[in-house]
Design an enzyme around this catalytic site. Sequence first.
Site, PDB file in Angstrom:
ATOM      1  N   ASP A   1      -0.459   4.995   0.998  1.00 59.60           N
ATOM      2  CA  ASP A   1      -0.822   5.969   2.024  1.00 59.60           C
ATOM      3  C   ASP A   1      -0.858   5.360   3.417  1.00 59.60           C
ATOM      4  OD1 ASP A   1      -1.520   8.660   0.838  1.00 59.60           O
ATOM      5  OD2 ASP A   1      -2.655   7.344  -0.497  1.00 59.60           O
TER       6      ASP A   1
ATOM      7  N   ASP B   1       0.851  -1.180   0.000  1.00 56.76           N
ATOM      8  CA  ASP B   1       0.000   0.000   0.000  1.00 56.76           C
ATOM      9  C   ASP B   1       0.895   1.241   0.000  1.00 56.76           C
ATOM     10  OD1 ASP B   1      -2.400   1.572   0.439  1.00 56.76           O
ATOM     11  OD2 ASP B   1      -1.806   1.717   2.541  1.00 56.76           O
TER      12      ASP B   1
ATOM     13  N   ASP C   1      -2.153  -0.909   5.869  1.00 51.31           N
ATOM     14  CA  ASP C   1      -2.565  -0.384   7.167  1.00 51.31           C
ATOM     15  C   ASP C   1      -4.074  -0.256   7.357  1.00 51.31           C
ATOM     16  OD1 ASP C   1      -2.664   1.835   5.287  1.00 51.31           O
ATOM     17  OD2 ASP C   1      -2.896   3.140   7.043  1.00 51.31           O
TER      18      ASP C   1
END
Length: 260
Positions: free
Chosen positions: A28, A26, A196
């Site tokens: 961000d 990922d 996250d």
Amino acid sequence: MVTDQESAGSQLPILKTNPRFIFFTDFDGTITQQDSNDFMIEEFGVGPAHRKLVFDDILHGRRTFRDGFEELLDGVKLPWEKCIAALLENITLDEGFREFYTFAHANNIPVVVLSGGMEPIIRALLGHLLGQEEASTLPILSNDVGSRLGKTLEDEGGWKIIYRDDSSFGHDKSLAIRPYAALPDGKRPVLFYAGDGVSDLSAAKETDLLFAKAGKDLVTYCEKENVPYTTFQDFSEILATVKDIVSGETSVHEVAKLKI
């Protein structure tokens, strides 16, 4: 429209250098310390309280990521270039990512960004934080941005997210991973993923080892769904673990059992 799965299945471009490992990640809140989309939503849109309510609904299956995320971004009226300028001033790189990326590049471990965000933002931030060469060459699969009917990107409320596919995620990250996971023994690399939050749910079950950022929504999802994972605070911890796996000191299965 050519899907990620069709494209990867026909070409498998990441295998050109015959890697033993592939690291999907990922962007961000994973490569960066802050989430650029959350920043825009909270600073220029509906604010943090409403964002958290929508993300909680997504996390617990009460609404899709596609619909919830689009609703939140629709509340950001700031013109596009002003959004980019604000992000360049406020978003910082994970403290351990540069060293991790250097190690991965030196050891033939392709790093592939799979993002629920928008590619122009990711390229701009990577160029600013990591360097223009890395920003231009790092594989990124993500959504795009476009102008609304009768407006331009520089108008107030003039831009919108353009999703990568028609899935409930907007960008189903599993479609890019599965062709590599389906390779036969002897040709299949070990697959990692780091993430996250709620944009990572489509990838959580797809790789050999999942790194989930401690204290974030992805950990909550993994616990609820009984998905094996190990936690991380920053990429320095990921680097240490990947080094041990690459050297044979431990295995992905042992690391996932620890849930450290």
